[in-house]
Design a protein around this motif. Structure first.
Motif, PDB file in Angstrom:
ATOM      1  N   CYS A 142       0.828  -1.278   0.013  1.00 36.43           N
ATOM      2  CA  CYS A 142      -0.097   0.066  -0.051  1.00 36.43           C
ATOM      3  C   CYS A 142       1.072   1.171  -0.103  1.00 36.43           C
ATOM      4  O   CYS A 142       0.440   2.260  -0.590  1.00 36.43           O
ATOM      5  CB  CYS A 142      -0.956  -0.218   1.292  1.00 36.43           C
ATOM      6  N   HIS A 145       1.944   1.716  -3.210  1.00 39.28           N
ATOM      7  CA  HIS A 145       0.872   2.267  -4.213  1.00 39.28           C
ATOM      8  C   HIS A 145       0.678   3.708  -4.131  1.00 39.28           C
ATOM      9  O   HIS A 145       0.698   4.558  -5.256  1.00 39.28           O
ATOM     10  CB  HIS A 145      -0.389   1.491  -3.821  1.00 39.28           C
ATOM     11  N   GLY A 148       3.109   5.714  -5.970  1.00 35.95           N
ATOM     12  CA  GLY A 148       3.176   5.728  -7.483  1.00 35.95           C
ATOM     13  C   GLY A 148       4.005   4.616  -7.879  1.00 35.95           C
ATOM     14  O   GLY A 148       4.124   4.415  -9.126  1.00 35.95           O
ATOM     15  N   ASP A 149       4.745   3.607  -7.060  1.00 38.12           N
ATOM     16  CA  ASP A 149       5.466   2.431  -7.502  1.00 38.12           C
ATOM     17  C   ASP A 149       4.647   1.016  -7.562  1.00 38.12           C
ATOM     18  O   ASP A 149       5.419   0.317  -8.086  1.00 38.12           O
ATOM     19  CB  ASP A 149       6.598   2.326  -6.363  1.00 38.12           C
ATOM     20  N   ALA A 150       3.392   1.099  -7.501  1.00 34.88           N
ATOM     21  CA  ALA A 150       2.636  -0.159  -7.619  1.00 34.88           C
ATOM     22  C   ALA A 150       1.284   0.247  -8.121  1.00 34.88           C
ATOM     23  O   ALA A 150       0.580   1.312  -7.531  1.00 34.88           O
ATOM     24  CB  ALA A 150       2.638  -0.901  -6.423  1.00 34.88           C
ATOM     25  N   GLY A 151       0.394  -0.601  -8.499  1.00 33.22           N
ATOM     26  CA  GLY A 151      -0.997  -0.334  -8.868  1.00 33.22           C
ATOM     27  C   GLY A 151      -1.722  -0.810  -7.850  1.00 33.22           C
ATOM     28  O   GLY A 151      -1.162  -0.976  -6.534  1.00 33.22           O
ATOM     29  N   GLU A 152      -2.970  -0.516  -7.655  1.00 29.82           N
ATOM     30  CA  GLU A 152      -3.893  -0.873  -6.643  1.00 29.82           C
ATOM     31  C   GLU A 152      -3.939  -2.351  -6.624  1.00 29.82           C
ATOM     32  O   GLU A 152      -3.842  -3.218  -7.481  1.00 29.82           O
ATOM     33  CB  GLU A 152      -5.340  -0.457  -7.088  1.00 29.82           C
ATOM     34  N   CYS A 153      -3.945  -2.993  -5.227  1.00 30.91           N
ATOM     35  CA  CYS A 153      -4.225  -4.376  -5.017  1.00 30.91           C
ATOM     36  C   CYS A 153      -5.721  -4.613  -5.419  1.00 30.91           C
ATOM     37  O   CYS A 153      -6.285  -3.979  -5.634  1.00 30.91           O
ATOM     38  CB  CYS A 153      -3.696  -4.661  -3.631  1.00 30.91           C
ATOM     39  N   THR A 154      -6.057  -5.966  -5.490  1.00 36.61           N
ATOM     40  CA  THR A 154      -7.093  -6.534  -5.892  1.00 36.61           C
ATOM     41  C   THR A 154      -8.010  -6.174  -4.821  1.00 36.61           C
ATOM     42  O   THR A 154      -9.370  -5.924  -5.153  1.00 36.61           O
ATOM     43  CB  THR A 154      -7.190  -8.099  -5.870  1.00 36.61           C
ATOM     44  N   ALA A 157      -8.943  -2.349  -5.350  1.00 36.81           N
ATOM     45  CA  ALA A 157      -9.213  -1.874  -6.877  1.00 36.81           C
ATOM     46  C   ALA A 157     -10.604  -1.199  -7.068  1.00 36.81           C
ATOM     47  O   ALA A 157     -11.535  -1.832  -6.683  1.00 36.81           O
ATOM     48  CB  ALA A 157      -9.026  -3.049  -7.602  1.00 36.81           C
ATOM     49  N   HIS A 163      -5.244   5.726  -0.445  1.00 36.69           N
ATOM     50  CA  HIS A 163      -4.378   6.940  -0.707  1.00 36.69           C
ATOM     51  C   HIS A 163      -4.373   7.529   0.600  1.00 36.69           C
ATOM     52  O   HIS A 163      -4.844   7.074   1.561  1.00 36.69           O
ATOM     53  CB  HIS A 163      -5.243   7.877  -1.392  1.00 36.69           C
TER      54      HIS A 163
END
Length: 166
Positions: A142, A145, A148-154, A157, A163
């Motif tokens: 998290c 995320h 900005g180094d990872a997308g949202e987790c499942t 999402a 944030h």
């Protein structure tokens, strides 16, 4: 023999098979259940992962309340697939009221239609060293995320929940 078995003994006579999940055991993974469909579907995803990783033949999801399938429905599905013993495993952290009263009561009710099928309600997830690793992994993901180094987790999402709040 030093093992306490005679030469004619095997797993059928010593109870050894009772200590592991066997071909004719059904596992029901039961969570609370939610009004939020996405939460209920996550249990299905977990059951798929669990079945794949363990190789157990009969694994069914169930929700204690608010959603289907119920424990009773999952119990029936396990029996239909050939289960002679049902292992009800609560997908909850702590040994609260749901574990102490609600899930055992629902499992007992479900078993009434299948009097020849034994069942057990296992302990909740509780304190386990691997839970530390899981929580730390979630925290680090998290933080990546929000940086900005990872997308949202499942889990998050589409929720807009992942944030930093200021």
């Amino acid at each position: 023999m030093s093992s306490g078995q005679n030469s004619a003994s095997g797993p059928e006579t010593t109870g050894e098979q009772d200590c592991t999940v066997g071909e004719n055991d059904g596992v029901i993974i039961v969570d609370h259940g939610s009004r939020r469909q996405e939460s209920n579907l996550m249990l299905n995803d977990f059951v798929t992962m669990f079945r794949s990783r363990t190789g157990y033949r009969i694994v069914e999801p169930a929700h204690m309340e608010l959603a289907e399938p119920t424990i009773k429905e999952a119990f029936g599905k396990c029996v239909e697939q050939g289960a002679f013993r049902i292992i009800v495993s609560p997908y909850v952290l702590s040994p609260g009221r749901h574990w102490k009263q609600d899930i055992p009561s629902l499992a007992a009710e479900a078993s009434k239609e299948h009097s020849n099928v034994a069942y057990i309600v296992t302990a909740p997830l509780g304190l386990h060293e691997l839970m530390v690793d899981i929580m730390n992994d979630r925290i680090n993901f998290c933080l990546k995320h929000v940086a900005g180094d990872a997308g949202e987790c499942t889990v998050c999402a589409g929720t807009g929940k992942c944030h930093l709040y200021t």
